[in-house]
Design an enzyme around this catalytic site. Structure first.
Site, PDB file in Angstrom:
ATOM      1  N   HIS A 123       0.837  -1.210   0.000  1.00 42.35           N
ATOM      2  CA  HIS A 123       0.000   0.000   0.000  1.00 42.35           C
ATOM      3  C   HIS A 123       0.862   1.246   0.000  1.00 42.35           C
ATOM      4  O   HIS A 123       1.811   1.357   0.773  1.00 42.35           O
ATOM      5  CB  HIS A 123      -0.983   0.020   1.180  1.00 42.35           C
ATOM      6  CG  HIS A 123      -0.350  -0.211   2.510  1.00 42.35           C
ATOM      7  ND1 HIS A 123      -0.056  -1.466   2.985  1.00 42.35           N
ATOM      8  CD2 HIS A 123       0.048   0.647   3.480  1.00 42.35           C
ATOM      9  CE1 HIS A 123       0.491  -1.367   4.182  1.00 42.35           C
ATOM     10  NE2 HIS A 123       0.576  -0.092   4.503  1.00 42.35           N
TER      11      HIS A 123
HETATM   12  P1  AMP Z   1       1.523   0.848   7.380  1.00 40.89           P
HETATM   13  O1  AMP Z   1       1.247  -0.632   7.260  1.00 40.89           O
HETATM   14  O2  AMP Z   1       2.298   1.217   8.591  1.00 40.89           O
HETATM   15  O3  AMP Z   1       2.172   1.397   6.141  1.00 40.89           O
HETATM   16  O4  AMP Z   1       0.160   1.619   7.494  1.00 40.89           O
HETATM   17  C1  AMP Z   1      -1.096   1.009   7.490  1.00 40.89           C
HETATM   18  C2  AMP Z   1      -2.149   2.082   7.322  1.00 40.89           C
HETATM   19  O5  AMP Z   1      -3.406   1.458   7.230  1.00 40.89           O
HETATM   20  C3  AMP Z   1      -2.225   3.064   8.491  1.00 40.89           C
HETATM   21  O6  AMP Z   1      -2.123   4.383   7.980  1.00 40.89           O
HETATM   22  C4  AMP Z   1      -3.591   2.780   9.131  1.00 40.89           C
HETATM   23  O7  AMP Z   1      -4.206   3.959   9.610  1.00 40.89           O
HETATM   24  C5  AMP Z   1      -4.364   2.197   7.975  1.00 40.89           C
HETATM   25  N1  AMP Z   1      -5.408   1.236   8.324  1.00 40.89           N
HETATM   26  C6  AMP Z   1      -5.387   0.323   9.317  1.00 40.89           C
HETATM   27  N2  AMP Z   1      -6.478  -0.483   9.247  1.00 40.89           N
HETATM   28  C7  AMP Z   1      -7.193  -0.057   8.179  1.00 40.89           C
HETATM   29  C8  AMP Z   1      -8.405  -0.484   7.576  1.00 40.89           C
HETATM   30  N3  AMP Z   1      -9.097  -1.523   8.044  1.00 40.89           N
HETATM   31  N4  AMP Z   1      -8.864   0.211   6.487  1.00 40.89           N
HETATM   32  C9  AMP Z   1      -8.184   1.257   5.999  1.00 40.89           C
HETATM   33  N5  AMP Z   1      -7.028   1.702   6.525  1.00 40.89           N
HETATM   34  C10 AMP Z   1      -6.526   1.054   7.595  1.00 40.89           C
END
Ligand code: AMP
Ligand code: ZN
Length: 194
Positions: free
Chosen positions: A111
């Site tokens: 992502h």
């Molecule tokens: P990272 O894996 O550290 O790059 O970031 C994961 C991102 O996903 C963070 O910015 C969270 O706020 C976001 N996040 C966590 N759970 C969800 C979800 N169920 N849907 C959308 N975003 C999410």
């Protein structure tokens, strides 16, 4: 076991299967409430816990776990990530948007974060949150594209570097102010709002 470890209940039909929290993005990728734009290969969703006024995630439908699985063959996919980033910049001309990947992601499925530099959000709470977007822990989109094109992939950072980036002293991302703590930083960020 914590609620987080147990995961959310999700799935289809009547039998709901627990899904580990680190798989949460897979649910949001299919949730019309989260989706902002879809193409054949990619979906753009709203980050559920935004760390700035504008915070999107760009994900491929292809089951790619992280930037460390990317090779030269993903060049065109990554270029489409860039196209969607440009579209988001066009949509939010008033904001300064950055695009990049966390060096050590916590959630599964590749992502790309597209996030505004204001960093104003109630979900931005910790030094780890701050440093994950404002230090070299945040790998700019262009660096990842260059890495797969020129070197055929991305090298992982060491545990030592990870630790030192996360414990970097707080410093404003828009001036040289060094706040004592997160509440002071959050208050200071408001002074940059036009
Ligand atoms: P990272 O894996 O550290 O790059 O970031 C994961 C991102 O996903 C963070 O910015 C969270 O706020 C976001 N996040 C966590 N759970 C969800 C979800 N169920 N849907 C959308 N975003 C999410
Ligand atoms: Zn400042």
């Amino acid at each position: 076991m914590s609620k987080r470890k147990l995961g959310i209940m999700t799935g289809s039909g009547t039998t709901k299967q627990p899904r580990h929290w680190s798989l949460g993005l897979l649910g949001s990728m299919e949730d019309p409430e989260s989706i902002v734009k879809k193409t054949e290969r990619i979906v753009v969703i709203r980050d559920k816990y935004p760390k700035a006024k504008i915070h999107y995630l760009v994900l491929p439908y292809e089951d790619i776990n992280s930037i460390y699985k990317l090779t030269e063959k993903h060049t065109s996919l990554l270029e489409e990530f860039g196209k969607l980033y440009e579209e988001l910049k066009e949509k939010h001309k008033e904001s300064n948007l950055r695009a990049g990947f966390h060096a050590v992601p916590s959630m599964q499925r590749l992502h790309m974060h597209v996030i505004s530099t204001d960093m104003i959000s109630p979900c931005l709470k910790t030094k780890v949150h701050w440093n994950s977007f404002t230090t070299r822990f945040f790998i700019p989109y262009q660096d990842v594209l260059k890495g797969i094109k020129e070197d055929g992939g991305i090298k992982k950072i060491s545990n030592e570097l990870h630790k030192s980036l996360m414990s970097t002293e707080l410093i404003c991302n828009q001036c040289n102010f060094k706040p004592k703590n997160m509440p002071q930083l959050k208050e200071h960020l408001l002074t940059h709002v036009k």
